[in-house]
Design an enzyme around this catalytic site. Sequence first.
Site, PDB file in Angstrom:
ATOM      1  CB  CYS A  46     -18.348 -10.179  -5.225  1.00  0.00           C
ATOM      2  SG  CYS A  46     -20.069  -9.746  -4.902  1.00  0.00           S
ATOM      3  CG  HIS A  57       0.579  -5.636  -0.101  1.00  0.00           C
ATOM      4  ND1 HIS A  57       1.589  -4.695  -0.088  1.00  0.00           N
ATOM      5  CD2 HIS A  57       0.524  -6.134   1.167  1.00  0.00           C
ATOM      6  CE1 HIS A  57       2.123  -4.628   1.120  1.00  0.00           C
ATOM      7  NE2 HIS A  57       1.494  -5.493   1.884  1.00  0.00           N
ATOM      8  CB  CYS A  95      15.916  -3.541  -9.632  1.00  0.00           C
ATOM      9  SG  CYS A  95      15.667  -2.941  -7.949  1.00  0.00           S
TER      10      CYS A  95
END
Length: 304
Positions: free
Chosen positions: A161, A153, A288
Amino acid sequence: MLLRNRAAVALGLRMCSTHATGGPAVETARPSSDMSEFRKVFSKAKHIAIITGAGVSAESGVPTFRGAGGTWRKWQTQDLATPEAFSRNPSRVWEFYHYRRELALSKKPNAAHLAIAECEARLRKQGRSVVVITKTIDDLHRQAGSKHVLKIHGSLVETRCVSCGHVAMNQRSPICAALKGKGAPEPDITDAQIPVDKLPRCQETDCRGLLRPNVVFFGETLDSHVLTKVEKELDICDLCLVVGTSSIVYPAAMFGPQVASRGIPVAEFNTVTTPKTEYFTYHFQGPCGTTLPLALARHESEVI
């Protein structure tokens, strides 16, 4: 190849979905929570794939911006993190991402990040490999020391740009003068309405194009080059960990079940069960930062 439906994956839009799209049909049983059994499997694995999500970052204090509380000012993330929103109002979207950047830059890797990085470094000396396939965009895996990270992601500390396409690491704080002190999330804050020429601009020679965060907005195509690397890693892994992810955002939600469909052990680490828990060999419930260091610690059989 593991990800058979390349049309769906290569086009792979980042979607918020709780519906499976042709997931594997496998016989399921209640996952084991036997850590000693998992550790035996871990000790023999040569190629370990670790899929991480927002739950790992949350333990460092990074907001997930998902669910009922996932708002900034009066906006839902899905209203801001889109190419259309950036085109209509780049100032507002940059305020939102400036807020997220500044938050991420203020956070430190937690015990889960550090355990993954230490495991990768340790196993590399033994001729074994660890790859992190992450949905997080906060750069904490890199800060912890992980070297082999596939960011599906994108990253908050990278820019792209919109004119020339140049991608660059950018950890400046603030990223530009006009955004200094901007981005407060409270619902009564009004938009800064920063002129577009004062927003972050490309530093490439003779460009000066508008920069955007190098993240995958909702509705955008995932990077096919990154997905190809992910596919190769999932094809060769002989152990997979799914850590801190809700397993509802596609196509990443199908990575663990697809590995499991090959008969490869998959271990889920989460504070809750997920829609994909039933597909996995192991499920370890809890933070976790508590469960993962135990799982990835040096096994007594390791020779360094």
